[in-house]
Design an enzyme around this catalytic site. Sequence first.
Site, PDB file in Angstrom:
ATOM      1  CB  ILE A 137      -0.644  -0.310   1.158  1.00  5.63           C
ATOM      2  CG1 ILE A 137      -1.628  -0.997   1.268  1.00  5.63           C
ATOM      3  CG2 ILE A 137      -1.244   1.013   1.112  1.00  5.63           C
ATOM      4  CD1 ILE A 137      -2.373  -1.470   2.185  1.00  5.63           C
ATOM      5  CE  LYS A 206       3.520  -3.657   9.307  1.00  9.70           C
ATOM      6  NZ  LYS A 206       2.483  -4.956   9.250  1.00  9.70           N
TER       7      LYS A 206
HETATM    8  N1  HSE Z   1       3.102  -9.975   9.971  1.00 10.20           N
HETATM    9  C1  HSE Z   1       2.523  -8.834   9.616  1.00 10.20           C
HETATM   10  C2  HSE Z   1       0.719  -8.775   9.227  1.00 10.20           C
HETATM   11  C3  HSE Z   1       3.614  -8.768   7.723  1.00 10.20           C
HETATM   12  O1  HSE Z   1       0.466 -10.287   8.949  1.00 10.20           O
HETATM   13  O2  HSE Z   1       0.316  -8.388   8.837  1.00 10.20           O
HETATM   14  C4  HSE Z   1       4.507  -8.023   8.342  1.00 10.20           C
HETATM   15  O3  HSE Z   1       3.755  -6.834   8.276  1.00 10.20           O
END
Ligand code: HSE
Length: 445
Positions: A137, A206
């Site tokens: 994205i 994030k």
């Molecule tokens: N493990 C993460 C998820 C992906 O399930 O979105 C990598 O950031």
Amino acid sequence: MIDYRNLRIALLGAGSVGSQVARLLLEHGDELAARVGAGLELVGVAVRDVDAKRDVDIPRELLTTDALTLIQSADIVIELMGGIEPAKEYILAAINSGADVVTGNKALLATHGPELFAAADQVGAQLYYEAAAGGAIPIIRPLRDSLAGDRVKRVMGIVNGTTNFILDRMDVQGDSFENALAVATELGYAEADPTADVEGYDAAQKAAILASLAFHTAVPVEAVHREGMTTVTAAQVEAAEKAGFVVKLLAICERLTDPATGVEGVVARVHPALISRRHPLAAVHDAKNAVFVQAEAAGDLMFYGAGAGGTETASAVLGDLVSAARRHVAGGPGVGESVHANLPVFDIGSVTTRYQLTLVVTDKPGVLAQIAGLFSEHGVSVEALQQTVASAAAGRSGDQPLTATLVIITHEATEAALAATVAAVSAHDAVVRVESVLRVEGDTP
Ligand code: HSE
């Protein structure tokens, strides 16, 4: 034939994303070169074991275990190894040798971002990281560039695909958390140890990255309030559905005024929450991700797509590679990371939001009024209340009194006021148990 100067590209790591980056770069190199105005030559791929089996056949002569020598020869270094070390050492080595860096390393950026950005600034190098949040994205570039002239108020995202898959399955199939997790593991979404996903660590990293960008303020991952989603039950999900909500694990980054001091700052938090089934984020199913951005001038925006996957994430990496290569061709200084606002980062105590409380109480005269009184005493205003009385047949055995379930939705209240209310309610004689307390997020469209 255009006579391009070749830019030398070093790739560190050939896992699921790295191997797809190598494949796409080798397959589409000519097209990318035409977009950039320079050739993009993959000069080497640093790996731990050159003989390991990989998803993609990378020419043997490109593989090396000597990352530092490879880095010295490159114009652009793509770091896709993950982890803190040696990734950090390699990125700093790349910056110091004058290379631009493309990375998808969210853990590293969320913990050591300011140090890396400062190092890049010092030598005029650029650090690109579109793949670090939201996989395929485009969200980093929109926040950094497209919205650079606006004022972001709030970023609310589903930024972890594994947990969205689990919660979506609990919602759509009525599965338990354990069953849904087992399916996620079987399909390869969840790792053998799912802690980073289900306890919200991945989403918190994030959130730190998105909050830092959105508010021009360094937000370290330690400042992100984090609650996992392992405690969400099938009963909560079912009750949410009946009330017109869906449970999602949300990463919320917001600009707010601290109610106690009147000071403006930012808060970043990750926790399960209820959102209206009519909210755009409610339509994000399976392992998909989406980021809902509210900006002062632009209004509401939503960015949706695959949050993980080798080829999908490689798309974000290659976009960054093209940007880095264009800068090499055009010249000029890099754009430094903007932390000019330097707002205070508050903890969850400054947040004001709505809540849904589910209480099981004894069903006798006056209880409802007494519970309502506790809310009012703590300054928490009730927006809606629903009572379900257990039928005599189903709810009573022996001497047990009849019980009623109260589902109370509050108007906006502070975390502190809500916590005090929950404590008072739990201590009340007529309250058998507090079944759940969930935050309610997002305006109801
Ligand atoms: N493990 C993460 C998820 C992906 O399930 O979105 C990598 O950031």
